[in-house]
Design a protein around this motif. Structure first.
Motif, PDB file in Angstrom:
ATOM      1  N   THR A  24      28.174  15.367  58.423  1.00  0.00           N
ATOM      2  CA  THR A  24      29.598  15.387  58.731  1.00  0.00           C
ATOM      3  C   THR A  24      30.137  16.809  58.669  1.00  0.00           C
ATOM      4  N   THR A  25      31.357  16.961  59.093  1.00  0.00           N
ATOM      5  CA  THR A  25      32.010  18.270  59.082  1.00  0.00           C
ATOM      6  C   THR A  25      32.453  18.669  57.679  1.00  0.00           C
ATOM      7  N   LYS A  26      32.399  17.758  56.710  1.00  0.00           N
ATOM      8  CA  LYS A  26      33.000  18.016  55.398  1.00  0.00           C
ATOM      9  C   LYS A  26      32.040  18.471  54.302  1.00  0.00           C
ATOM     10  N   GLY A  36      35.057   7.636  52.985  1.00  0.00           N
ATOM     11  CA  GLY A  36      36.287   8.411  52.978  1.00  0.00           C
ATOM     12  C   GLY A  36      37.252   7.919  51.921  1.00  0.00           C
ATOM     13  N   GLU A  55      34.215   5.513  61.169  1.00  0.00           N
ATOM     14  CA  GLU A  55      33.316   6.644  61.384  1.00  0.00           C
ATOM     15  C   GLU A  55      32.120   6.328  62.261  1.00  0.00           C
ATOM     16  N   ASN A 100      32.728   8.967  65.115  1.00  0.00           N
ATOM     17  CA  ASN A 100      34.038   9.583  65.306  1.00  0.00           C
ATOM     18  C   ASN A 100      33.878  11.102  65.218  1.00  0.00           C
ATOM     19  N   GLU A 101      34.998  11.822  65.211  1.00  0.00           N
ATOM     20  CA  GLU A 101      34.955  13.288  65.273  1.00  0.00           C
ATOM     21  C   GLU A 101      34.401  13.934  64.007  1.00  0.00           C
ATOM     22  N   GLU A 102      34.298  13.185  62.905  1.00  0.00           N
ATOM     23  CA  GLU A 102      33.785  13.758  61.660  1.00  0.00           C
ATOM     24  C   GLU A 102      32.261  13.838  61.639  1.00  0.00           C
TER      25      GLU A 102
END
Length: 135
Positions: A24-26, A36, A55, A100-102
Motif C-alpha cells: 500500500t501507499t502507507k 483501515g 480496498e 482501490n487507490e491505496e
C-alpha cells in the motif's frame, strides 16, 4: 488533542489456501494486509469487512479475532501516528482483486511464501501467528 487511532486489518484466505498480501501507499514500500480506520459507532468486525471490501472489492466471511498490536510512531508508517491495530483472520470465495487507490500491488501467497515478501513488522507477526496456529 492527538489520540491513538484504532485500525483493523485481516489476513484472508482465498481458494487454494493462499492469503492476500498487499503493498500500500502507507507503509513505505512494505507489504501488509488490507484494512483501515474504524468509524465512529462501527463494530470492529463491521469495520474490517467494510475496509476489506473498499480496498480489494472482496467480501469476507468467517471473521475471527487474531491479535491486537500497537504501532507507536513506527518509522515503517508514512507519518508519525499512534495506531492500535486489531487483526483478524477471515476467508473469501474469490481471487479477483479490484484494488482501490491505496493498493500498489498484491499477491496471493502461502504462509511460507508470505514470509519472503518485504512485510511490515506488524503483518509479519500476524502471518507467524497464523503459522503457529496451523491455519
Amino acid at each position: 488533542m492527538d489520540r491513538p487511532v484504532v485500525c483493523v486489518g485481516a489476513l484472508v484466505w482465498g481458494p487454494g489456501e493462499r492469503v492476500l498480501l498487499v503493498e500500500t501507499t502507507k507503509w513505505r514500500g512494505l507489504w501488509g494486509v488490507p484494512g483501515g480506520k474504524v468509524d465512529w459507532g462501527e463494530t470492529l468486525e463491521a469495520a474490517v469487512t467494510r475496509e476489506f471490501r473498499e480496498e480489494t472489492g472482496l467480501e469476507i466471511t468467517g471473521v475471527r479475532y487474531a491479535q491486537t498490536q500497537e504501532a507507536v510512531l513506527s518509522p515503517e508508517f508514512h507519518k508519525p501516528t499512534h495506531l492500535l491495530l486489531v487483526d483478524f483472520f477471515a476467508r473469501t470465495a474469490s481471487l479477483t482483486v479490484t484494488p482501490n487507490e491505496e493498493i500498489v500491488d498484491w499477491s496471493w501467497a502461502t504462509l511460507d511464501e508470505a514470509l519472503t515478501l518485504p512485510l511490515n513488522t506488524y503483518t509479519r507477526t500476524l502471518v507467524e501467528l497464523a503459522r503457529r496456529e496451523g491455519r
